[in-house]
Motif scaffolding. Structure first.
Motif, PDB file in Angstrom:
ATOM      1  N   UNK A  34       0.844  -1.197   0.000  1.00  0.00           N
ATOM      2  CA  UNK A  34       0.000   0.000   0.000  1.00  0.00           C
ATOM      3  C   UNK A  34       0.879   1.246   0.000  1.00  0.00           C
ATOM      4  N   UNK A  35       0.722   2.093  -0.947  1.00  0.00           N
ATOM      5  CA  UNK A  35       1.528   3.303  -1.072  1.00  0.00           C
ATOM      6  C   UNK A  35       0.936   4.408  -0.197  1.00  0.00           C
ATOM      7  N   UNK A  36       1.060   4.219   1.121  1.00  0.00           N
ATOM      8  CA  UNK A  36       0.497   5.154   2.092  1.00  0.00           C
ATOM      9  C   UNK A  36       1.646   5.708   2.934  1.00  0.00           C
ATOM     10  N   UNK A  37       1.852   7.021   2.885  1.00  0.00           N
ATOM     11  CA  UNK A  37       3.046   7.634   3.480  1.00  0.00           C
ATOM     12  C   UNK A  37       3.172   7.355   4.978  1.00  0.00           C
ATOM     13  N   UNK A  38       2.070   7.502   5.713  1.00  0.00           N
ATOM     14  CA  UNK A  38       2.154   7.305   7.161  1.00  0.00           C
ATOM     15  C   UNK A  38       2.486   5.856   7.513  1.00  0.00           C
ATOM     16  N   UNK A  39       1.938   4.908   6.756  1.00  0.00           N
ATOM     17  CA  UNK A  39       2.252   3.504   6.986  1.00  0.00           C
ATOM     18  C   UNK A  39       3.740   3.241   6.740  1.00  0.00           C
ATOM     19  N   UNK A  40       4.295   3.871   5.714  1.00  0.00           N
ATOM     20  CA  UNK A  40       5.717   3.697   5.426  1.00  0.00           C
ATOM     21  C   UNK A  40       6.587   4.300   6.523  1.00  0.00           C
ATOM     22  N   UNK A  41       6.166   5.433   7.059  1.00  0.00           N
ATOM     23  CA  UNK A  41       6.924   6.059   8.150  1.00  0.00           C
ATOM     24  C   UNK A  41       6.893   5.179   9.392  1.00  0.00           C
TER      25      UNK A  41
END
Length: 389
Positions: free
Chosen positions: A217-224
């Motif tokens: 999933x290209x979700x910024x908060x999840x990546x952080x």
């Protein structure tokens, strides 16, 4: 109501330590030993040493995990959370302010040297006090001394784990017949092994699941969250080791500039409390206040899950009569580990001349002879730093 008062007490004590514990993880352990073992007697030297030994085995911030463990023993899960918040909050707030106002400014910090001298005195007293109770014989002393020598000669993130494991094996052979069952009862843990297993399972699920979810999933908060959680879960050897991991995760990925990263790390060195709160600075730069809060929780979460998950099994092992000799060897090694960290880097990177030696001796006299409280010594250290440096 009584339990609530205990939780508040845990928070206030840890908050005071979070405001005054300068000098890095080993210095924090010295402050903890003085406050929790000597002053408040919330646990014995052996129980404290068992916690320190466990923190060396586990990945994550050692001093924070010891604080979480003490909070758990004192007040259950809420006590562990209160201890974590209290010890971490001062550094988090200070770094958030610095990230907002001062990230690109030159800050004069000569007064920090006075606080480093306080840390030298605090750790020296802690090593001495623990050695008197955990090294009762020549054989215990030899284990501690060999641990000291090995760690000074072999500087590797896994060195402490290897030393403690080897010392436990030696202790099992040397002390298995000489140990008694007098302190085998220990203190009753407020959580069961089944609860501990659930925390360990959650740790593993997140460690595997977050990178997978982040890639899907290209979700910024999840990546952080994934970057901070994985960094916190894979760090052995103390807070300084997290630096290259975070640099790879955030600078090389383009989320943070190299200038912002280096500035923030320098500011973090001047703060009390755990070095892992460097994540709060990074989160503040990237995403403001929500980013700082998410980053702080994510990087400390692995340490929390591990200490809660492993502690019920660890204390059971330490109370088993057949393995008490192994724990005696591990406890002796802990004294050697603290002594090694006292020499390198605390003394070697702090003492710069005769004046420093004289000041540290004065601080030790105040601690030992006059029983001055550490927070008062911290204030005195700031004054010394301002006047002499």
């Amino acid at each position: 109501m009584k339990h609530l008062r205990k939780i508040v007490e845990i928070f206030l004590v840890s908050f005071k330590l979070g405001c005054t514990s300068f000098g890095g993880p080993t210095a924090h352990l010295g402050y903890f030993q003085h406050e929790y073992v000597q002053n408040r007697q919330w646990l014995t030297d052996k129980e404290y040493s068992n916690l320190v030994a466990l923190s060396q085995f586990l990945p994550g911030p050692a001093s924070s995990q010891v604080g979480m463990g003490i909070g758990l023993l004192r007040g259950g899960l809420l006590g562990s959370i209160a201890s974590f918040i209290g010890f971490t909050l001062p550094s988090v707030l200070l770094l958030m302010v610095c990230a907002y106002f001062y990230a690109h400014k030159e800050i004069e910090m000569n007064w920090i040297h006075g606080l480093k001298l306080v840390a030298v005195a605090i750790v020296a007293q802690a090593v001495w006090d623990m050695s008197k109770k955990l090294i009762p014989s020549l054989r215990h002393f030899l284990i501690a001394f060999l641990a000291l020598v090995v760690l000074l000669l072999w500087m590797h993130p896994f060195a402490q784990v290897v030393v403690i494991f080897a010392s436990a094996l030696v202790g099992f052979k040397l002390f298995k017949e000489s140990t008694t069952n007098r302190d085998s009862e220990g203190i009753r843990l407020p959580i069961s092994k089944s609860i501990g297993m659930r925390f360990l399972l959650l740790f593993i699920i997140l460690l595997i699941g977050l990178p997978v979810a982040s890639s899907l999933f290209n979700y910024e908060w999840l990546q952080i969250i994934e970057k901070f959680y994985v960094s916190g879960a894979l760090v052995f050897g103390g807070g300084h080791v997290v630096l290259p991991l975070l640099e790879v995760q955030f600078v090389q990925s383009g989320l943070l500039s190299s200038s912002d990263f280096i500035t923030g790390y320098g500011i973090t060195q001047a703060m009390p409390g755990p070095l892992f709160t460097f994540a709060s600075y990074i989160g503040m730069i990237i995403g403001g206040i929500p980013g700082a809060l998410v980053a702080t929780i994510a990087i400390f979460l692995p340490a929390f899950l591990l200490i809660i998950g492993v502690l019920p099994f660890w204390f059971t092992i330490s109370r088993t009569t057949g393995l008490k000799g192994a724990m005696a060897g591990a406890n002796a090694a802990v004294v050697g580990i603290l002594a090694a960290a006292f020499i390198q880097p605390i003394v070697t990177q702090t003492i710069q001349g005769g004046l420093d030696v004289f000041i540290v001796i004065g601080f030790l006299v105040l601690l030992i002879r006059w029983k001055i409280q550490p927070y008062l010594l911290v204030l005195l250290g700031i004054g010394v730093g301002v006047v002499f440096y």
